[in-house]
Motif scaffolding. Sequence first.
Motif, PDB file in Angstrom:
ATOM      1  N   ILE A  61       0.834  -1.203   0.000  1.00  0.00           N
ATOM      2  CA  ILE A  61       0.000   0.000   0.000  1.00  0.00           C
ATOM      3  C   ILE A  61       0.870   1.254   0.000  1.00  0.00           C
ATOM      4  O   ILE A  61       0.628   2.205  -0.760  1.00  0.00           O
ATOM      5  N   ALA A  62       1.896   1.261   0.860  1.00  0.00           N
ATOM      6  CA  ALA A  62       2.776   2.432   0.950  1.00  0.00           C
ATOM      7  C   ALA A  62       3.486   2.689  -0.382  1.00  0.00           C
ATOM      8  O   ALA A  62       3.568   3.834  -0.836  1.00  0.00           O
ATOM      9  N   THR A  64       2.471   1.738  -3.335  1.00  0.00           N
ATOM     10  CA  THR A  64       1.466   2.131  -4.326  1.00  0.00           C
ATOM     11  C   THR A  64       1.128   3.611  -4.217  1.00  0.00           C
ATOM     12  O   THR A  64       0.914   4.300  -5.223  1.00  0.00           O
ATOM     13  N   MET A  65       1.106   4.117  -2.995  1.00  0.00           N
ATOM     14  CA  MET A  65       0.719   5.506  -2.783  1.00  0.00           C
ATOM     15  C   MET A  65       1.835   6.486  -3.151  1.00  0.00           C
ATOM     16  O   MET A  65       1.571   7.677  -3.351  1.00  0.00           O
ATOM     17  N   TYR A  69      -1.310   7.954  -9.356  1.00  0.00           N
ATOM     18  CA  TYR A  69      -2.045   6.977 -10.157  1.00  0.00           C
ATOM     19  C   TYR A  69      -2.123   7.369 -11.628  1.00  0.00           C
ATOM     20  O   TYR A  69      -2.436   6.538 -12.495  1.00  0.00           O
ATOM     21  N   MET A 369      -4.648  -5.872  -1.046  1.00  0.00           N
ATOM     22  CA  MET A 369      -3.988  -4.709  -0.447  1.00  0.00           C
ATOM     23  C   MET A 369      -3.491  -3.751  -1.532  1.00  0.00           C
ATOM     24  O   MET A 369      -3.528  -2.528  -1.364  1.00  0.00           O
ATOM     25  N   LEU A 370      -3.020  -4.302  -2.648  1.00  0.00           N
ATOM     26  CA  LEU A 370      -2.637  -3.471  -3.785  1.00  0.00           C
ATOM     27  C   LEU A 370      -3.841  -2.683  -4.301  1.00  0.00           C
ATOM     28  O   LEU A 370      -3.730  -1.486  -4.616  1.00  0.00           O
ATOM     29  N   GLY A 373      -4.550   0.036  -2.002  1.00  0.00           N
ATOM     30  CA  GLY A 373      -3.542   1.065  -2.221  1.00  0.00           C
ATOM     31  C   GLY A 373      -3.924   1.992  -3.361  1.00  0.00           C
ATOM     32  O   GLY A 373      -3.713   3.219  -3.285  1.00  0.00           O
ATOM     33  N   LEU A 376      -6.654   4.327  -1.992  1.00  0.00           N
ATOM     34  CA  LEU A 376      -6.058   5.326  -1.100  1.00  0.00           C
ATOM     35  C   LEU A 376      -5.255   6.355  -1.895  1.00  0.00           C
ATOM     36  O   LEU A 376      -5.213   7.538  -1.537  1.00  0.00           O
ATOM     37  N   ASN A 377      -4.636   5.907  -2.964  1.00  0.00           N
ATOM     38  CA  ASN A 377      -3.891   6.807  -3.845  1.00  0.00           C
ATOM     39  C   ASN A 377      -4.831   7.845  -4.454  1.00  0.00           C
ATOM     40  O   ASN A 377      -4.540   9.047  -4.450  1.00  0.00           O
TER      41      ASN A 377
END
Length: 392
Positions: A61-62, A64-65, A69, A369-370, A373, A376-377
């Motif tokens: 997640i971290a 990805t953010m 995007y 989780m991806l 992410g 959240l992004n």
Amino acid sequence: MDHDRFSQSKLDYHLLFVLFLMAVVSAIAIHSAEVLLPEKLQNVNFAAKQLQWYAIGAVVIALTMIIDYDRLFQIAWYLYGFGMLLLLGLELNVPGTVTVKGATSWYSLPGGNFQPSELMKIFMIIVLSRIIVNHREKYPDPTVGDDFKLLGKIAATVLPPLFLLAKQPDMGMSMVFVAITATLVLISGIRWRIIFGIVFSGVAAVATIVFIYFYFPDFFHQYIIKEDYQLNRFYGWLAPYEYSNEQGFQLVRSLMAIGSGELYGKGLGNLQVYLPEAHTDFIFGVIAEQFGFVGSSIVVSLFFLLVYRLVHTALESNDLYGSCLCAGVAGMITFQVFQNIGMTIGLLPITGLPLPFISYGGSSLATYMLAIGLVLNVHSRTRKFMFASDDE
């Protein structure tokens, strides 16, 4: 305001808290289910391994953010091509492929088995979102013909991986891809009368197949469904008690576990009904037996909250690409939750899809989780304006 600084100051803490609660539920359920596992797996601490995968997922997640995007928009087709190569490798049975229960769906890696179709789900969301955005920009006032062009582009993108999944075979994952596609088609701006026409055609096709099965069984077995195991799943679903020792065994045991939990359950660790695949596909039965209808309802409520946050982010985003990404993730998770819980209570046939964030699984949990992410992004890079101009 600086875009990167703005993004770092925004996190969806409601969504993260729901994820934390799901991690707790998952660890408790998997730990209690370990007593039902075969003797050769009794010494494996699956609950601890699941928490390790949650930790890896937090890193995913971290990472990805960190990437805007919009960058995914630019490399969407490269990701799609990479995913297709992985699926094609399974079809060609390259070294490292693993066959489980007749399905060649995994690669063997040092840390365990990896299922590339899990990753391909995310790539499919990314590339379909790009197709929709590009089409909407090119045709701001689309005609009926333009809508059919968009459907053609979507079909040409989705059918190749669907074909490879059908060859594995993996019916459950194929259904997830269809669900993702259907979700994105619904928000793509295509006219409703075209969508209703597609739905009607699908219903008519299913009705035709059922008609052929009852009135022309020889033709059905020769040209439509040749493999007995595919039909056995439906026999075990439609008449589980008639096939309780074979095709219906899993469903009968699941119904016994869920029903015996009654309203409040038997208590933590008090499992009396043997469930196959208790820590993976049938984890919901383990929860229902221990915590009853009340505990099961709480788990379902967590999923409602999760999907609500995903949809909220999709609606809040002022960027079409971001909205499509969030909608695709919401559609994927919603379908898998509905399918998994539905199959454990006999509402749907058993397909082998895990319960997102709850069932044990490395590559599947990392994929979820991806996906979170990505959402959240989008959330962190969504600007909110209240009586303010762009110049401020």
